[in-house]
Design an enzyme around this catalytic site. Structure first.
Site, short mmCIF file in Angstrom:
data_model
loop_
_atom_site.label_atom_id
_atom_site.label_comp_id
_atom_site.label_asym_id
_atom_site.label_seq_id
_atom_site.Cartn_x
_atom_site.Cartn_y
_atom_site.Cartn_z
N THR A 152 0.85 -1.20 0.00
CA THR A 152 0.00 0.00 0.00
C THR A 152 0.88 1.24 0.00
O THR A 152 1.95 1.25 0.60
CB THR A 152 -0.88 -0.02 1.26
OG1 THR A 152 -1.76 -1.15 1.18
CG2 THR A 152 -1.72 1.24 1.40
N ASP A 164 6.23 -3.87 -0.77
CA ASP A 164 5.51 -2.80 -0.07
C ASP A 164 6.43 -1.59 0.07
O ASP A 164 7.65 -1.69 -0.12
CB ASP A 164 5.07 -3.31 1.32
CG ASP A 164 3.84 -2.59 1.84
OD1 ASP A 164 3.52 -1.50 1.32
OD2 ASP A 164 3.22 -3.10 2.77
N GLU A 191 -0.66 -4.78 6.50
CA GLU A 191 0.66 -4.95 5.89
C GLU A 191 1.51 -5.95 6.68
O GLU A 191 2.20 -6.79 6.10
CB GLU A 191 1.38 -3.59 5.82
CG GLU A 191 0.75 -2.66 4.80
CD GLU A 191 1.30 -1.25 4.83
OE1 GLU A 191 1.25 -0.60 3.79
OE2 GLU A 191 1.77 -0.79 5.88
C1 5RP Z 1 1.12 2.46 4.33
C2 5RP Z 1 2.59 2.28 4.35
C3 5RP Z 1 3.32 2.74 3.16
O1 5RP Z 1 3.92 1.66 2.56
C4 5RP Z 1 4.34 3.73 3.61
O2 5RP Z 1 3.68 4.78 4.28
C5 5RP Z 1 5.13 4.31 2.43
O3 5RP Z 1 4.25 4.99 1.60
P1 5RP Z 1 4.73 5.85 0.37
O4 5RP Z 1 5.36 4.91 -0.60
O5 5RP Z 1 3.48 6.51 -0.14
O6 5RP Z 1 5.72 6.89 0.89
O7 5RP Z 1 3.18 1.76 5.27
O8 5RP Z 1 0.57 2.10 5.57
#
Ligand code: 5RP
Length: 223
Positions: free
Chosen positions: A26, A82, A104
């Site tokens: 996510t 992720d 996650e």
């Molecule tokens: C979501 C997460 C995301 O993987 C993390 O915040 C990184 O997000 P981004 O790639 O938009 O900086 O842990 O809960």
């Protein structure tokens, strides 16, 4: 920055092969990974089954026509890709900036190869400059908040324009403004032991590979 996220996401898709069960992360970087998997499913006939880490990613994957299964319906996941908010030299990290940390972590746990995709700004010497998300059940959340305050953890409830942020699992997020976390393993254990805390955004030593996209190119950090 957006370009770096895309490079990291697309690079990670190379680890996905026919027949795999794939954890779909996510956030704005994992987004590009999911897009690339969708492209390969549609254009190259890639055969995979996805396991998603949030309702947002479920929506994205369904829109792309990626076949999905629930985490309860598989034995293990071949590879999960992720994003992360911070990564330290010991492969500890903070996740949950997007509020999906619980799903996650649940998807990461049965994963054989766990990969993070980040741009170079996420690589740090010490965790904690990014506020640490803690997922708490709604009942009794104010008491946990006051406990965090008393311990000097500078908590704040995550908010949206409509009120308190509620996770896919129907919990609240309390973000802790710690500045620096000297011992992430011990701190993770302390948080996990608090009644009402469901989980926290410290993912200590879980990741196997970190794909870092920077202005000078892509670096792959291996544990
Ligand atoms: C979501 C997460 C995301 O993987 C993390 O915040 C990184 O997000 P981004 O790639 O938009 O900086 O842990 O809960």
């Amino acid at each position: 920055m957006e370009e770096l996220k895309k490079i990291a996401g697309v690079t990670a898709a190379q680890y996905v092969k026919d027949g795999m069960i794939v954890g779909l992360g996510t956030g704005s970087t994992a987004y590009y990974f999911v897009e690339e998997i969708g492209r390969r499913v549609n254009e190259e006939g890639l055969q995979v089954i996805g396991v998603t880490t949030s309702s947002r990613t479920t929506e994205q994957a369904q829109g792309l026509g990626i076949p999905l299964k629930a985490v309860d319906d598989i034995d293990s996941i071949d590879v999960t890709v992720d994003g992360a908010d911070e990564v330290d030299p010991d492969f500890n990290g903070i996740k949950g900036g997007g509020g999906a940390l619980l799903m996650e972590k649940i998807v990461a746990t049965p994963t054989k190869e766990y990969i993070w995709v980040v741009d170079e700004s996420k690589i740090v010497d010490h965790l904690g400059a990014f506020k640490l998300p803690v997922e708490v059940v709604q009942y009794g959340a104010e008491r946990i908040f006051r406990e965090f305050e008393a311990k000097g953890y500078k908590p704040s409830f995550r908010e949206t324009e409509q009120g308190r942020f509620i996770t896919d699992m129907k919990n609240f997020i309390i973000d802790l403004d710690l500045g620096r976390i000297d011992n992430p393993v011990a701190f993770g254990k302390e948080l996990k032991a608090m009644t009402g805390v469901v989980d926290h955004g410290l993912f200590n030593g879980m990741v196997d590979k970190v794909i870092v996209a920077g202005k000078a190119g892509v670096t792959i950090l291996e544990k």
